[in-house]
Design a protein around this motif. Structure first.
Motif, PDB file in Angstrom:
ATOM      1  N   THR A 146       0.353 -14.849 -13.886  1.00 23.20           N
ATOM      2  CA  THR A 146       0.810 -15.781 -14.990  1.00 23.20           C
ATOM      3  C   THR A 146       0.057 -16.737 -15.322  1.00 23.20           C
ATOM      4  O   THR A 146      -0.963 -17.232 -14.695  1.00 23.20           O
ATOM      5  CB  THR A 146       2.236 -16.334 -14.765  1.00 23.20           C
ATOM      6  OG1 THR A 146       1.938 -17.168 -13.299  1.00 23.20           O
ATOM      7  CG2 THR A 146       3.042 -15.154 -14.063  1.00 23.20           C
ATOM      8  N   GLU A 149       3.471 -21.857 -15.102  1.00 27.58           N
ATOM      9  CA  GLU A 149       4.576 -21.707 -14.257  1.00 27.58           C
ATOM     10  C   GLU A 149       5.911 -21.061 -14.666  1.00 27.58           C
ATOM     11  O   GLU A 149       6.899 -20.591 -14.065  1.00 27.58           O
ATOM     12  CB  GLU A 149       4.580 -23.247 -13.253  1.00 27.58           C
ATOM     13  CG  GLU A 149       3.554 -23.222 -12.724  1.00 27.58           C
ATOM     14  CD  GLU A 149       3.744 -22.351 -11.154  1.00 27.58           C
ATOM     15  OE1 GLU A 149       4.410 -21.354 -11.131  1.00 27.58           O
ATOM     16  OE2 GLU A 149       2.776 -22.628 -10.161  1.00 27.58           O
ATOM     17  N   SER A 150       6.264 -21.387 -15.970  1.00 29.69           N
ATOM     18  CA  SER A 150       7.492 -20.926 -16.405  1.00 29.69           C
ATOM     19  C   SER A 150       7.461 -19.359 -16.020  1.00 29.69           C
ATOM     20  O   SER A 150       8.644 -18.673 -15.768  1.00 29.69           O
ATOM     21  CB  SER A 150       7.779 -21.019 -17.713  1.00 29.69           C
ATOM     22  OG  SER A 150       6.782 -20.186 -18.717  1.00 29.69           O
ATOM     23  N   ARG A 152       6.660 -17.375 -13.454  1.00 30.68           N
ATOM     24  CA  ARG A 152       7.101 -17.269 -12.341  1.00 30.68           C
ATOM     25  C   ARG A 152       8.567 -17.222 -12.196  1.00 30.68           C
ATOM     26  O   ARG A 152       9.233 -16.378 -11.664  1.00 30.68           O
ATOM     27  CB  ARG A 152       6.710 -18.215 -11.152  1.00 30.68           C
ATOM     28  CG  ARG A 152       7.022 -17.858  -9.602  1.00 30.68           C
ATOM     29  CD  ARG A 152       6.752 -18.992  -8.894  1.00 30.68           C
ATOM     30  NE  ARG A 152       5.216 -19.099  -8.809  1.00 30.68           N
ATOM     31  CZ  ARG A 152       4.490 -18.255  -8.157  1.00 30.68           C
ATOM     32  NH1 ARG A 152       4.874 -17.422  -7.195  1.00 30.68           N
ATOM     33  NH2 ARG A 152       3.139 -18.477  -8.031  1.00 30.68           N
ATOM     34  N   ALA A 153       9.211 -18.644 -12.727  1.00 31.63           N
ATOM     35  CA  ALA A 153      10.838 -18.435 -12.559  1.00 31.63           C
ATOM     36  C   ALA A 153      11.626 -17.241 -13.328  1.00 31.63           C
ATOM     37  O   ALA A 153      12.377 -16.572 -13.084  1.00 31.63           O
ATOM     38  CB  ALA A 153      10.982 -19.671 -13.419  1.00 31.63           C
ATOM     39  N   ASN A 154      10.885 -16.852 -14.622  1.00 35.76           N
ATOM     40  CA  ASN A 154      11.509 -15.660 -15.291  1.00 35.76           C
ATOM     41  C   ASN A 154      11.099 -14.419 -14.557  1.00 35.76           C
ATOM     42  O   ASN A 154      12.155 -13.616 -14.657  1.00 35.76           O
ATOM     43  CB  ASN A 154      10.465 -15.455 -16.701  1.00 35.76           C
ATOM     44  CG  ASN A 154      10.550 -16.814 -17.656  1.00 35.76           C
ATOM     45  OD1 ASN A 154      11.621 -17.602 -17.625  1.00 35.76           O
ATOM     46  ND2 ASN A 154       9.580 -17.043 -18.529  1.00 35.76           N
ATOM     47  N   LEU A 156      10.928 -13.956 -11.411  1.00 43.48           N
ATOM     48  CA  LEU A 156      11.751 -13.766 -10.251  1.00 43.48           C
ATOM     49  C   LEU A 156      13.380 -13.810 -10.546  1.00 43.48           C
ATOM     50  O   LEU A 156      14.280 -12.909  -9.912  1.00 43.48           O
ATOM     51  CB  LEU A 156      11.834 -15.489  -9.461  1.00 43.48           C
ATOM     52  CG  LEU A 156      10.436 -15.446  -8.872  1.00 43.48           C
ATOM     53  CD1 LEU A 156      10.532 -16.994  -8.218  1.00 43.48           C
ATOM     54  CD2 LEU A 156      10.258 -14.802  -7.521  1.00 43.48           C
ATOM     55  N   LYS A 157      13.912 -14.238 -11.679  1.00 41.93           N
ATOM     56  CA  LYS A 157      15.237 -14.024 -12.324  1.00 41.93           C
ATOM     57  C   LYS A 157      15.312 -12.698 -12.769  1.00 41.93           C
ATOM     58  O   LYS A 157      16.379 -11.927 -12.504  1.00 41.93           O
ATOM     59  CB  LYS A 157      15.437 -14.817 -13.465  1.00 41.93           C
ATOM     60  CG  LYS A 157      16.152 -16.202 -13.251  1.00 41.93           C
ATOM     61  CD  LYS A 157      16.469 -16.848 -14.575  1.00 41.93           C
ATOM     62  CE  LYS A 157      15.843 -18.352 -14.445  1.00 41.93           C
ATOM     63  NZ  LYS A 157      15.608 -18.978 -15.785  1.00 41.93           N
ATOM     64  N   GLU A 162       8.746 -11.803  -5.186  1.00 40.55           N
ATOM     65  CA  GLU A 162       7.657 -13.197  -5.435  1.00 40.55           C
ATOM     66  C   GLU A 162       6.273 -12.714  -4.790  1.00 40.55           C
ATOM     67  O   GLU A 162       5.263 -13.406  -5.454  1.00 40.55           O
ATOM     68  CB  GLU A 162       7.983 -14.187  -4.251  1.00 40.55           C
ATOM     69  CG  GLU A 162       7.078 -15.074  -4.049  1.00 40.55           C
ATOM     70  CD  GLU A 162       7.685 -16.691  -4.615  1.00 40.55           C
ATOM     71  OE1 GLU A 162       9.125 -16.976  -4.254  1.00 40.55           O
ATOM     72  OE2 GLU A 162       7.140 -17.220  -5.534  1.00 40.55           O
TER      73      GLU A 162
END
Ligand code: UD1
Length: 369
Positions: A146, A149-150, A152-154, A156-157, A162
């Motif tokens: 990536t 950092e946005s 990673r959250a996308n 994971l959702k 991880e």
């Protein structure tokens, strides 16, 4: 370990260049370059390879243009035998173009691991073909790198494990930093276009190619009328994507651009585009990559879209999302000219070393497998 690296369209080339270089620096790893041929014009293709010092592709699949289904299918049909023949340890894809998804899908079905560079970006707008390519490519990928950092959250959702996700920074900014000293000054670009002095007092840059902006006559007309207004205040240089040129001609909109303070250019080489953006007072664009490049350069950017998959360029960088409403675009433009544009800062890991991080992680991952 052989890694098959795939490029297809213009924005892929500057992302792949540093990755190939970083892989080449590691003993025991062999990067092979496959060009799908999605972009084939000299101006969209060869002049990029030359400027970036990328070796000629080992394989060119020469798929050319077509509907999304045709283009994606052609890439898949032609990539499969190349994959079988080269039998790589992994396939590495970048970005979100049709070639990215097509090759990731072929590899995944053949049981070859997929590495995605620039994973996790989301506009949450499925009307964008790239958004579909992003979501599906990430689902198919074994290793996901990536840029912010946005991402990673996308991921994971969407249920991505991880341990597959690595935040490494932005390889496109590796290329930008490396080549900035060689960027072509705007004065030379204007002179080459037969208009020396055109941009002497400062200039704006415009790029447009997204279907949502250029395939609809009303939207395109409104955008070009707004650009005409902008050119009353700052001269505008406009390198025209082939798809956009075709649309402007089809809709009879060329007269809107026939003004002394608008300079139309063919698609530019990487070093020309870099110089144009570096020297600009403001860039107006619907590109994804240019939002990031302007943030890295500290040049104000007005994005002619309703959303961005690169929120860090807004949160930390110089980017303002304006959509296609003339009032909103002009307000953003006024604010930049008044010196009230965003100063911005360089996002974490946009430091010129993203490809090096990727290469080390890939090597360790290959060794462990
Ligand atoms: C593609 C990518 C887009 C990227 C853009 C950068 C997809 C879905 N889209 O869009 O994400 O931002 O590249 O430029 O993969 N054409 C030429 N010469 C060429 C290539 C294209 O004239 O070398 C014309 C053709 O008329 C073609 C049209 O441009 O039909 C669109 O090309 P295509 O590759 O399908 O998509 P882009 O709009 O370039």
């Amino acid at each position: 370990h052989r890694i098959l690296c795939v490029v297809g369209a213009r924005p892929n080339f500057m992302k792949m260049a540093p990755v190939m270089a970083a892989l080449a620096a590691l003993p025991g790893i062999e990067g092979k370059l496959v060009h799908t041929g999605q972009h084939y014009d000299v101006t969209m293709n060869h002049q990029y390879f030359q400027a970036l010092g990328i070796a000629a592709p080992d394989i060119n699949l020469e798929v050319g243009s077509g509907s999304h289904a045709q283009q994606t299918a052609q890439v898949m049909r032609r990539f499969e035998p190349a994959l079988d023949e080269l039998a790589p340890a992994a396939v590495l894809v970048v970005g979100d173009v049709n070639s990215t998804l097509a090759c990731a899908l072929v590899a995944a079905k053949r049981g070859v691991p997929v590495i995605h560079v620039e994973a996790g970006l989301r506009s949450f707008d499925r009307a964008m073909p790239e958004e579909i390519n992003r979501v599906l490519t990430d689902q198919l990928s074994d290793l996901l790198f990536t840029t912010e950092e946005s991402g990673r959250a996308n991921l994971l959702k969407e249920g991505i494990a991880e341990e597959r996700i690595h935040f490494v920074g932005n390889v496109m900014i590796d290329t930008l930093r490396l080549n900035l000293p060689r960027a072509v000054p705007v004065g030379r670009i204007a002179a080459d276009a037969g208009r020396p002095g055109f941009a002497a007092g400062g200039h704006a840059v415009l790029t447009l190619h997204r279907p949502a902006n250029v395939d609809d006559a009303q939207v395109l007309r409104r955008l070009l009328e707004t650009v005409a207004q902008i050119s009353d205040r700052v001269p505008v240089l406009f390198p025209v994507h082939p798809r956009t040129r075709a649309a402007i001609e089809r809709f009879g909109l060329m007269p809107l651009l026939d003004r002394p303070a608008i300079l139309l250019l063919p698609p530019l080489g990487y070093l020309e585009m870099l110089g144009l953006m570096r020297d600009a007072r403001v860039v107006l664009t619907d590109s994804g990559g240019i939002q990031e490049e302007t943030t890295a350069l500290g040049t104000p950017c007005i994005t002619l879209r309703q959303n961005t998959e690169r929120p860090i360029t807004v949160d930390e960088g110089t980017n303002t999302i304006a959509g296609s409403d003339p009032a909103v675009i002009l307000a953003a433009f006024d604010s930049v000219l008044a010196g009230a544009g965003k100063a911005g800062r360089i996002p974490h890991f946009w430091d010129g070393r993203a490809a090096e991080r990727i290469a080390f992680i890939v090597r360790d991952w290959l060794v462990q497998r």
